[in-house]
Design a protein around this motif. Structure first.
Motif, mmCIF file in Angstrom:
data_model
loop_
_atom_site.group_PDB
_atom_site.id
_atom_site.type_symbol
_atom_site.label_atom_id
_atom_site.label_comp_id
_atom_site.label_asym_id
_atom_site.label_seq_id
_atom_site.Cartn_x
_atom_site.Cartn_y
_atom_site.Cartn_z
ATOM 1 N N ASN A 25 0.907 -1.111 0.123
ATOM 2 C CA ASN A 25 0.047 -0.006 -0.157
ATOM 3 C C ASN A 25 0.959 1.288 -0.102
ATOM 4 O O ASN A 25 1.905 1.374 0.596
ATOM 5 N N PRO A 26 0.477 2.472 -0.583
ATOM 6 C CA PRO A 26 1.332 3.458 -0.699
ATOM 7 C C PRO A 26 1.434 4.216 0.581
ATOM 8 O O PRO A 26 0.396 4.145 1.443
ATOM 9 N N ILE A 53 5.946 -9.622 18.571
ATOM 10 C CA ILE A 53 4.530 -9.895 18.391
ATOM 11 C C ILE A 53 3.894 -8.396 18.600
ATOM 12 O O ILE A 53 3.792 -7.780 19.334
ATOM 13 N N PRO A 54 3.922 -7.684 17.445
ATOM 14 C CA PRO A 54 3.234 -6.310 17.116
ATOM 15 C C PRO A 54 1.588 -6.548 17.014
ATOM 16 O O PRO A 54 1.180 -7.496 16.652
ATOM 17 N N ASP A 55 1.030 -5.273 17.390
ATOM 18 C CA ASP A 55 -0.589 -5.337 17.226
ATOM 19 C C ASP A 55 -0.662 -4.741 15.756
ATOM 20 O O ASP A 55 -1.000 -3.526 15.620
ATOM 21 N N LEU A 56 -0.891 -5.836 14.920
ATOM 22 C CA LEU A 56 -0.998 -5.465 13.555
ATOM 23 C C LEU A 56 -2.259 -5.212 13.237
ATOM 24 O O LEU A 56 -2.615 -4.288 12.177
ATOM 25 N N VAL A 57 -3.250 -5.546 14.053
ATOM 26 C CA VAL A 57 -4.619 -5.167 13.589
ATOM 27 C C VAL A 57 -4.800 -3.515 13.920
ATOM 28 O O VAL A 57 -5.158 -3.018 13.274
ATOM 29 N N LEU A 65 -6.128 0.886 6.507
ATOM 30 C CA LEU A 65 -6.102 -0.340 5.575
ATOM 31 C C LEU A 65 -7.149 -1.321 6.007
ATOM 32 O O LEU A 65 -7.726 -2.145 5.143
ATOM 33 N N ILE A 66 -7.742 -1.384 7.234
ATOM 34 C CA ILE A 66 -9.157 -2.151 7.587
ATOM 35 C C ILE A 66 -9.996 -1.115 8.318
ATOM 36 O O ILE A 66 -9.590 -0.156 9.090
#
Length: 68
Positions: A25-26, A53-57, A65-66
């Motif tokens: 994604n840009p 363990i990053p909080d990717l959400v 992105l979401i």
């Protein structure tokens, strides 16, 4: 930070600004702040292994992105 035996666990925050592409994604220019945890295994007074363990959400939500 907690240590037991040859393992060290660290809970921390990371902050920054998205100025480069991320997962195809840009750049968004968005500022982000997430929590992360990492576990280190120590051997011979050096880091032998690391698990992150990053909080990717939360990261993806802050970048738009979401959906929230």
């Amino acid at each position: 930070m907690v240590a037991e035996g040859d393992l060290v666990a660290v809970y921390f925050s990371s902050a920054g600004t998205n100025v480069g592409s991320f997962l195809g994604n840009p750049p968004t220019g968005q500022q982000i702040n997430i929590t992360e945890m990492t576990i280190f295994r120590i051997a011979d007074d050096k880091i032998a292994e690391q698990w992150l363990i990053p909080d990717l959400v939360s990261l993806n939500r802050q970048l738009g992105l979401i959906p929230e």
